[in-house]
Design an enzyme around this catalytic site. Structure first.
Site, PDB file in Angstrom:
ATOM      1  N   ASP A  18      12.521 -11.405  20.244  1.00 41.13           N
ATOM      2  CA  ASP A  18      13.067 -10.058  20.168  1.00 41.13           C
ATOM      3  C   ASP A  18      13.502  -9.632  21.554  1.00 41.13           C
ATOM      4  OD1 ASP A  18      12.623  -9.687  17.417  1.00 41.13           O
ATOM      5  OD2 ASP A  18      10.591  -8.970  17.748  1.00 41.13           O
ATOM      6  N   ASP A  22      17.191  -8.765  12.733  1.00 39.36           N
ATOM      7  CA  ASP A  22      16.515  -7.628  12.103  1.00 39.36           C
ATOM      8  C   ASP A  22      17.518  -6.569  11.654  1.00 39.36           C
ATOM      9  OD1 ASP A  22      14.084  -8.874  12.639  1.00 39.36           O
ATOM     10  OD2 ASP A  22      13.759  -7.746  14.493  1.00 39.36           O
TER      11      ASP A  22
END
Length: 165
Positions: free
Chosen positions: A117, A136
């Protein structure tokens, strides 16, 4: 189904390219933080070993394989649903984005053992501690798109019946 495949391929590719550029080429894994447009957009290095918001991040390594398996089951379910259902272009794109994003995160779990991330967004004096990735975004957009763009066959049948009366 061709649109579904292309949307999924694009989502997967864009996520993996963005991670490669930001984490490896821009060296975010070493630097740990890059302010892009503070506070609205920042790059913050993150390793997500669990699910959203770090839930289950302290679980044993076996949970990684459970999460991979669960993601693959969901992807196959959406794939077979799209093959059987008669849905429009926007629903196919939405399903493709969801599956492509999910498979991109699966690839991370297989390659690295966790999901990479790097996106962090804050605003209006609120400091958001969470990070996410492009996959995401595609997963979220795809799920929302399926809610809005898949017609309920029961409602469609009733509407058609009312028109013919």
């Amino acid at each position: 189904m061709r649109i579904f495949y292309w949307a999924g391929f694009a989502a997967f590719l864009l996520d993996q390219i963005s991670k490669y550029i930001v984490i490896h080429l821009m060296d975010l894994s070493r630097i740990r933080a890059i302010d892009v447009m503070p506070p609205i957009l920042n790059f913050r290095y993150g390793e997500n070993r669990g699910i959203n918001f770090g839930i289950l991040s302290d679980a044993p390594d076996a949970s990684r394989w459970v999460l991979i398996g669960l993601a693959l089951v969901i992807c196959f379910g959406v794939y077979f649903w799209m093959r059987r259902a008669k849905v429009g272009v926007l629903a196919q794109i939405s399903a493709g984005l969801l599956v492509g994003g999910a498979l991109a995160n699966v690839a991370d779990r297989v390659i690295y053992g966790y999901v990479l991330d790097f996106l962090n967004m804050s605003c209006c004096g609120i400091n958001n501690p969470f990070v996410f990735n492009v996959a995401d975004i595609f997963i979220f957009a795809g799920a929302i798109g399926l809610v809005f763009f898949v017609d309920d066959p029961k409602k469609a049948g009733k509407a058609t019946a009312k028109k013919h009366k």
